[in-house]
Design a protein around this motif. Structure first.
Motif, PDB file in Angstrom:
ATOM      1  N   VAL A 156       0.863  -1.187   0.000  1.00 35.14           N
ATOM      2  CA  VAL A 156       0.000   0.000   0.000  1.00 35.14           C
ATOM      3  C   VAL A 156       0.894   1.229   0.000  1.00 35.14           C
ATOM      4  O   VAL A 156       1.901   1.268   0.708  1.00 35.14           O
ATOM      5  N   VAL A 157       0.514   2.204  -0.806  1.00 34.63           N
ATOM      6  CA  VAL A 157       1.243   3.471  -0.737  1.00 34.63           C
ATOM      7  C   VAL A 157       0.254   4.607  -0.474  1.00 34.63           C
ATOM      8  O   VAL A 157      -0.797   4.691  -1.116  1.00 34.63           O
ATOM      9  N   GLY A 158       0.568   5.430   0.494  1.00 42.12           N
ATOM     10  CA  GLY A 158      -0.228   6.622   0.779  1.00 42.12           C
ATOM     11  C   GLY A 158       0.488   7.835   0.205  1.00 42.12           C
ATOM     12  O   GLY A 158       1.696   7.971   0.368  1.00 42.12           O
ATOM     13  N   VAL A 159      -0.262   8.672  -0.498  1.00 45.39           N
ATOM     14  CA  VAL A 159       0.325   9.902  -1.052  1.00 45.39           C
ATOM     15  C   VAL A 159      -0.522  11.068  -0.565  1.00 45.39           C
ATOM     16  O   VAL A 159      -1.736  11.102  -0.812  1.00 45.39           O
ATOM     17  N   VAL A 160       0.092  11.998   0.146  1.00 48.50           N
ATOM     18  CA  VAL A 160      -0.682  13.141   0.626  1.00 48.50           C
ATOM     19  C   VAL A 160      -0.083  14.443   0.123  1.00 48.50           C
ATOM     20  O   VAL A 160       1.130  14.647   0.144  1.00 48.50           O
ATOM     21  N   ALA A 161      -0.967  15.310  -0.347  1.00 47.22           N
ATOM     22  CA  ALA A 161      -0.565  16.620  -0.852  1.00 47.22           C
ATOM     23  C   ALA A 161      -0.861  17.640   0.231  1.00 47.22           C
ATOM     24  O   ALA A 161      -2.006  17.786   0.651  1.00 47.22           O
ATOM     25  N   LEU A 162       0.172  18.318   0.699  1.00 39.74           N
ATOM     26  CA  LEU A 162       0.041  19.223   1.838  1.00 39.74           C
ATOM     27  C   LEU A 162       0.312  20.666   1.416  1.00 39.74           C
ATOM     28  O   LEU A 162       1.416  20.987   0.955  1.00 39.74           O
ATOM     29  N   VAL A 163      -0.681  21.519   1.582  1.00 38.51           N
ATOM     30  CA  VAL A 163      -0.521  22.942   1.260  1.00 38.51           C
ATOM     31  C   VAL A 163      -1.389  23.767   2.209  1.00 38.51           C
ATOM     32  O   VAL A 163      -2.310  23.246   2.846  1.00 38.51           O
ATOM     33  N   GLU A 164      -1.064  25.066   2.267  1.00 39.31           N
ATOM     34  CA  GLU A 164      -1.938  26.002   2.974  1.00 39.31           C
ATOM     35  C   GLU A 164      -2.482  26.956   1.914  1.00 39.31           C
ATOM     36  O   GLU A 164      -1.708  27.506   1.130  1.00 39.31           O
ATOM     37  N   ASN A 165      -3.805  27.130   1.879  1.00 40.32           N
ATOM     38  CA  ASN A 165      -4.427  27.974   0.849  1.00 40.32           C
ATOM     39  C   ASN A 165      -4.676  29.370   1.413  1.00 40.32           C
ATOM     40  O   ASN A 165      -5.626  29.584   2.158  1.00 40.32           O
ATOM     41  N   MET A 166      -3.781  30.288   1.072  1.00 36.07           N
ATOM     42  CA  MET A 166      -3.830  31.644   1.647  1.00 36.07           C
ATOM     43  C   MET A 166      -3.935  32.717   0.558  1.00 36.07           C
ATOM     44  O   MET A 166      -3.420  32.539  -0.545  1.00 36.07           O
TER      45      MET A 166
END
Ligand code: BES
Ligand code: MN
Ligand code: ZN
Length: 496
Positions: free
Chosen positions: A304-314
């Motif tokens: 299993v591979v988890g891919v997470v996209a992390l950003v702050e929307n400012m």
């Protein structure tokens, strides 16, 4: 809180089961006999009907060692499943957690469709989930606000099988709590870099963790993800978490999560009221993180591979503007007409990256994507979209089993047309108030390669909820929704 399996429990409080019509089950009957009919009398006086979650509190009964007997309904015996037992245990813990009592004894009984061993392990699961708290930042809790409960004894004949199951289930609880903690953390503490650091910790339980920084994402051409990240002084991250518990070379399942650590809407600024809840806009990423933790802790025999996209929307002088056109890693271009439809932008690059890099056998993405899904389904079901009947069915079953239900909504060419634009390959909103959740799903689908089984779960209504918190298994704002569903899906469908 300690869970112990015993054959005969002792403590301050005991909880027993009753079914629809107010019928005590075996453990409750025995206790009632010992107490000279005191519980039955109290149940009658309280018009107790045995409905799910209904409680009769019997105080200081004669003839038994317990100071308090909780008779708790599980509803119709025929309809009661493992989740009903979990809620039963959850109601008991909810009643006593801060009551001053230190020890609770649960006496689960078998039900028509739940064996005694299953009832025992579900009772443990329910007790643990119900004891969740997010007290990290509460420095002034009064004694009566602090948990007093330290031990839950599960009392039953032949507890060995239930104990073995419960030990395995501890991994799932850890995963759910990890997700709840991440969703609860304030956005000044949890932002892309600190989120990535917390994921790095999963290396200690055998995961491979890879963290991409903006320079690498730039090189890969992730213009949509980077476009969203641009407005914030906190740089974005894309994190892959790999668990290789299956056979060598077998294609992994990819779990992809939206991780907007705070969603102001960007230049298309959201209204102020309730904006604080947008700290939870990383609920999809949290669910993926929690599921990876559970899968690794129980050493699942699957890749299993988890891919997470992390950003702050400012918003800000460097933020992307409505009208910007960005180029994604897939090569497709997007006209950004609303910067608040940012989740689909980061998913576009994240699902593409997951397919490009890992050639997964299936892609499942989770995202707090649209307010519209809350209008459609409230807080009871996540919206599910899929291009694959078998996968959709497996997800429905997994969600049902784990008390994290989904409701499937349609996809179709006519909806897809709504995101065509003369200015680029697509635009990120339909521009009219129709089928908002479907439009979001259609958008993500444009980044799924032909032949890849895919499902999208819109969890905007289920990742958290406003109080009062009636579900005893989810006693805080963040639910951890998705962790149990994903873990069950992997177990049922992808494990060797
Ligand atoms: N994060 C929100 C969706 C959301 C709303 C999650 C409420 C949880 C509770 C998402 O980024 C968003 O703003 N979506 C817009 C899309 C619209 C601009 C097409 C929405 O739902 O209004
Ligand atoms: Mn938004
Ligand atoms: Zn969002």
């Amino acid at each position: 809180m300690d869970i112990r399996f015993v054959t005969a429990g002792s403590g301050d409080v005991v909880a027993v089961m009753a079914t629809d019509g107010g019928d005590l089950l075996a453990a409750g009957k025995a206790l009632d006999t010992a107490a000279g009919g005191r519980s039955a009398k109290a149940m009658k006086a309280a018009n107790f009907q045995g409905g799910a979650g209904q409680v009769t509190d019997v105080l200081a009964p004669d003839g038994v060692d317990f100071a308090r007997v909780l008779v708790i309904g599980v509803g119709k015996a025929d309809g009661a499943d493992g989740m009903a037992v979990e809620r039963w245990a959850g109601h008991a813990v909810k009643r006593v957690l801060t009551s001053g009592a230190e020890k609770l004894v649960l006496q689960p009984d078998a039900l028509p469709s739940v064996s005694k061993a299953e009832a025992g392990s579900h009772a443990a699961m329910g007790a643990r989930l119900a004891a969740y708290r997010f007290d990290t930042y509460r420095t002034k809790l009064k004694p009566d606000q602090k948990p007093s409960l330290t031990v839950v004894e599960i009392a039953m004949d032949g507890p060995a099988a239930a104990k073995a199951r419960a030990e395995k289930d501890a991994a799932i609880v850890e995963g759910v709590f990890f997700a709840r903690d991440l969703v609860s953390e304030p956005p000044n503490v949890l932002y892309p870099e600190t989120f990535a650091e917390r994921l790095r910790d999963l290396e200690t339980i055998g995961c491979e963790v890879e963290i991409l920084e903006p320079e690498t994402m730039e090189r890969l051409g992730m213009g949509a993800l980077l476009g969203v990240a641009m407005g914030s002084s906190r740089p974005g991250r894309l994190v892959s978490i790999k668990w290789n518990g299956g056979s060598k070379g077998a294609k992994p399942v990819a779990l992809v999560g939206k991780g907007v650590t705070f969603d102001t809407g960007g230049i298309s600024l959201k209204p102020g009221a309730g904006m604080d809840e947008m700290k939870g806009d990383m609920g999809g990423a949290a669910a993926v993180a929690g599921a990876m933790k559970a899968i690794a802790l129980r050493k699942a025999k699957a890749n299993v591979v988890g891919v997470v996209a992390l950003v702050e929307n400012m918003p800000g002088s460097n933020a992307q503007r409505p009208g910007d056109i960005v180029t994604t890693m897939s090569g497709q271009t997007i006209e950004v007409l609303n910067t608040d439809a940012e989740g689909r932008l980061i998913l576009a690059d994240a699902v593409w990256y997951a397919q490009d890099k890992y050639e997964p056998s299936a892609v499942i993405d989770l995202a707090t994507l649209t307010g519209a899904v809350i209008i459609a389904l409230g807080n009871e079901n996540a919206g599910m979209f899929s291009n694959d009947e078998d996968l959709a069915h497996a997800i429905t079953v997994a969600g049902q089993t784990e008390g994290e239900p989904v409701w499937r909504l349609p996809l179709g060419a006519a909806y897809d047309k709504l995101i065509d634009t003369p200015n680029a390959d697509m635009k990120n909103i339909a521009g009219k108030p129709v089928a908002g959740s479907i439009v979001g799903a259609q958008f993500v689908k444009r980044f799924i390669k032909d032949g890849t089984p895919w499902a999208h779960l819109d969890i905007a209504g289920t990742a958290w909820k406003s109080g009062p918190y009636e579900d005893p298994l989810s006693p805080a704002w963040a639910t951890g929704y998705g962790v149990r569903l994903l873990n069950r899906l992997i177990q049922n469908r992808y494990e060797e």
